[in-house]
Design a protein around this motif. Structure first.
Motif, PDB file in Angstrom:
ATOM      1  N   VAL A 174       0.947  -1.119   0.088  1.00 28.18           N
ATOM      2  CA  VAL A 174       0.040   0.140   0.107  1.00 28.18           C
ATOM      3  C   VAL A 174       0.928   1.358   0.026  1.00 28.18           C
ATOM      4  N   TYR A 175       0.839   2.161  -1.140  1.00 31.70           N
ATOM      5  CA  TYR A 175       1.669   3.345  -1.202  1.00 31.70           C
ATOM      6  C   TYR A 175       0.692   4.313  -0.459  1.00 31.70           C
ATOM      7  N   ARG A 176      -0.548   4.469  -0.667  1.00 28.42           N
ATOM      8  CA  ARG A 176      -1.158   5.768  -0.058  1.00 28.42           C
ATOM      9  C   ARG A 176      -2.619   5.309   0.378  1.00 28.42           C
ATOM     10  N   VAL A 177      -3.073   6.081   1.304  1.00 30.58           N
ATOM     11  CA  VAL A 177      -4.462   5.756   1.618  1.00 30.58           C
ATOM     12  C   VAL A 177      -5.438   7.024   1.075  1.00 30.58           C
ATOM     13  N   VAL A 178      -6.451   6.791   0.485  1.00 29.53           N
ATOM     14  CA  VAL A 178      -7.214   8.076   0.018  1.00 29.53           C
ATOM     15  C   VAL A 178      -8.649   8.276   0.134  1.00 29.53           C
ATOM     16  N   HIS A 179      -9.224   9.362   0.684  1.00 27.94           N
ATOM     17  CA  HIS A 179     -10.389   9.572   0.789  1.00 27.94           C
ATOM     18  C   HIS A 179     -11.020  10.366  -0.276  1.00 27.94           C
ATOM     19  N   LEU A 180     -11.925   9.793  -1.014  1.00 25.65           N
ATOM     20  CA  LEU A 180     -12.397  10.300  -2.340  1.00 25.65           C
ATOM     21  C   LEU A 180     -13.932   9.800  -2.521  1.00 25.65           C
ATOM     22  N   ALA A 181     -14.625  10.837  -2.809  1.00 25.81           N
ATOM     23  CA  ALA A 181     -16.241  10.518  -3.090  1.00 25.81           C
ATOM     24  C   ALA A 181     -16.934   9.987  -2.057  1.00 25.81           C
ATOM     25  N   GLY A 182     -16.559  10.060  -0.645  1.00 24.84           N
ATOM     26  CA  GLY A 182     -17.128   9.627   0.399  1.00 24.84           C
ATOM     27  C   GLY A 182     -16.710   8.050   0.944  1.00 24.84           C
ATOM     28  N   ARG A 183     -15.882   7.570   0.313  1.00 23.58           N
ATOM     29  CA  ARG A 183     -15.142   6.461   0.502  1.00 23.58           C
ATOM     30  C   ARG A 183     -13.562   6.408   0.590  1.00 23.58           C
ATOM     31  N   TRP A 184     -12.999   5.548   1.561  1.00 24.10           N
ATOM     32  CA  TRP A 184     -11.664   5.261   1.692  1.00 24.10           C
ATOM     33  C   TRP A 184     -11.161   4.407   0.768  1.00 24.10           C
ATOM     34  N   TYR A 185      -9.773   4.335   0.106  1.00 25.35           N
ATOM     35  CA  TYR A 185      -9.369   3.485  -0.610  1.00 25.35           C
ATOM     36  C   TYR A 185      -8.020   3.149  -0.465  1.00 25.35           C
ATOM     37  N   ALA A 186      -7.272   2.158  -0.572  1.00 28.47           N
ATOM     38  CA  ALA A 186      -5.969   1.857  -0.383  1.00 28.47           C
ATOM     39  C   ALA A 186      -5.300   1.750  -1.810  1.00 28.47           C
ATOM     40  N   ASP A 212       7.170  -8.385   5.592  1.00 29.57           N
ATOM     41  CA  ASP A 212       7.991  -8.067   4.515  1.00 29.57           C
ATOM     42  C   ASP A 212       7.886  -6.300   4.085  1.00 29.57           C
ATOM     43  N   VAL A 213       9.109  -5.832   3.625  1.00 31.39           N
ATOM     44  CA  VAL A 213       9.312  -4.321   3.612  1.00 31.39           C
ATOM     45  C   VAL A 213       9.561  -4.120   1.917  1.00 31.39           C
ATOM     46  N   PHE A 214       8.737  -3.167   1.627  1.00 31.52           N
ATOM     47  CA  PHE A 214       8.985  -2.524   0.200  1.00 31.52           C
ATOM     48  C   PHE A 214       9.359  -1.209  -0.093  1.00 31.52           C
ATOM     49  N   THR A 215       9.701  -0.785  -1.300  1.00 33.09           N
ATOM     50  CA  THR A 215      10.294   0.459  -1.419  1.00 33.09           C
ATOM     51  C   THR A 215       9.053   1.305  -2.233  1.00 33.09           C
ATOM     52  N   PRO A 216       8.541   2.156  -1.543  1.00 34.26           N
ATOM     53  CA  PRO A 216       7.441   2.653  -2.511  1.00 34.26           C
ATOM     54  C   PRO A 216       7.931   3.694  -3.543  1.00 34.26           C
ATOM     55  N   PRO A 217       7.162   4.079  -4.511  1.00 28.57           N
ATOM     56  CA  PRO A 217       7.781   4.960  -5.478  1.00 28.57           C
ATOM     57  C   PRO A 217       7.765   6.155  -4.976  1.00 28.57           C
ATOM     58  N   GLU A 218       8.549   7.108  -5.496  1.00 26.42           N
ATOM     59  CA  GLU A 218       8.738   8.483  -5.028  1.00 26.42           C
ATOM     60  C   GLU A 218       7.834   9.340  -5.882  1.00 26.42           C
ATOM     61  N   ALA A 219       7.218  10.240  -4.870  1.00 21.97           N
ATOM     62  CA  ALA A 219       6.156  11.273  -5.532  1.00 21.97           C
ATOM     63  C   ALA A 219       4.835  10.548  -6.448  1.00 21.97           C
ATOM     64  N   PHE A 220       4.586   9.611  -5.540  1.00 19.98           N
ATOM     65  CA  PHE A 220       3.367   8.870  -6.380  1.00 19.98           C
ATOM     66  C   PHE A 220       2.076   9.691  -5.908  1.00 19.98           C
TER      67      PHE A 220
END
Length: 332
Positions: A174-186, A212-220
């Motif tokens: 999971v890179y980001r968690v977003v709230h959009l249009a009344g719902r939460w998204y991963a 497990d560890v990952f490297t998230p993309p920059e400026a995603f």
């Protein structure tokens, strides 16, 4: 030695550390005149801190006996923003956090000086927030776990329920968690699909944070990705319009929300992002000033749609109205 705000705080620190401090000593410590010390003391009193003073030669200042300074100090604007933010939390679909928000609000109220507390309570009572009917209730603990996984860049494992109620086991970075249009998204990389995917939190079951560890993309930009992957969402248009009047003439008529307003060539350049172009076109007509649309071209099409609607309204006025023809009889 200090800027004025630092000097005021220094006066407060000295008053907390000692039973009383003379005006002369404060002036010497702060490298200012006794009259300036009086202004600093007045500033503290305006903030609701009970500083008492003894006039005359050898006069001193002290905090009112029994006064305990709260651990946090807020300006009026800061306190109001916190109070309204806590109230707005319930409109993000996190019902489980409502008791915590109420407790935090009560603690904030106890922290504020009496005058500031009364002002914030009055402003809170004067504000009503209308919850959107499209907000989906989301598990606050699930959200907290996901945010923790994002912060530590840990892969998560979960059961995801599709629209058809089919369930699949997923592993997601999971890179980001977003709230959009009344719902939460991963939003992140799905190991099963081998590419980026977005997942609604209200369809997740049994989340586990793995080692497990990952490297998230920059400026995603997760929000941009989410919008591009959900074509049913309204498109946000970049609008640039020039109005033939100075910015001060638009005060009270143009909202500054997500809007850039600046002078340009004797008029005003207005830039913003809006989804409803027809609504924005109607707004521009309502301003009552000459204007020029520079972008987007779709905004000009919106004016054409409004023109057709106006023509329909005008045409309807010429048709005689027969009350009996529009009445509905029982049983129809």
């Amino acid at each position: 030695m200090y800027d004025p705000s630092m000097r005021v705080l220094t006066v407060l620190e000295l008053l907390q550390a000692r039973e009383s401090v003379t005006g002369a000593e404060l002036a010497r410590r702060l490298e200012v005149s006794p009259r300036t010390v009086q202004r600093y003391v007045t500033r503290l009193q305006d903030l609701g801190i009970p500083v008492e003073g003894r006039r005359g030669v050898g006069g001193a200042y002290r905090l009112k006996p029994g006064f305990r300074l709260p651990p946090l100090m807020f300006t009026g604007e800061e306190a109001l923003s916190l109070a309204l933010g806590l109230r707005a939390l319930q409109h993000l679909g996190l019902a489980a956090l409502a008791p915590a928000a109420q407790a935090a609000s009560a603690k904030l109220s106890r922290t504020l000086p009496q005058t500031l507390r009364e002002n914030v309570n009055a402003l809170e009572d004067a504000v009503q927030l209308d919850p959107s009917p499209w907000v989906v209730t989301t598990d606050a603990e699930l959200l907290a776990e996901l945010l923790g996984a994002v912060r530590r860049a840990r892969t998560v494992e979960l059961v995801y329920r599709s629209l058809t109620a089919d369930e699949t086991m997923r592993r997601v970075n999971v890179y980001r968690v977003v709230h959009l249009a009344g719902r939460w998204y991963a939003v992140g990389h799905c190991h099963l699909r081998g590419e980026k995917r977005c997942f609604r939190l209200d369809r997740m079951v049994g989340l586990n944070v793995l080692e497990d560890v990952f490297t998230p993309p920059e400026a995603f930009d997760a929000l941009a990705y989410l919008r591009s992957s959900m074509p049913h969402l309204p498109t946000s248009h970049n609008i640039s319009v020039w109005l033939a009047c100075p910015p001060e003439d638009l005060r009270g008529e143009v909202s500054a929300w997500r809007t850039e307003i600046r002078p340009e060539n004797g008029g005003t350049r207005l830039r913003c992002q809006r989804e409803n172009l027809e609504g924005f076109a109607a707004f521009l007509l309502g301003v009552g000033r000459p204007f020029r649309v520079d972008s987007p071209p779709q905004l000009l099409d919106a004016f054409a749609v409004l023109k057709e609607r106006c023509a329909e309204v005008q045409a309807a006025r010429t048709i005689p109205h027969d009350p009996e023809s529009s009445s509905v009889r029982p049983g129809d």
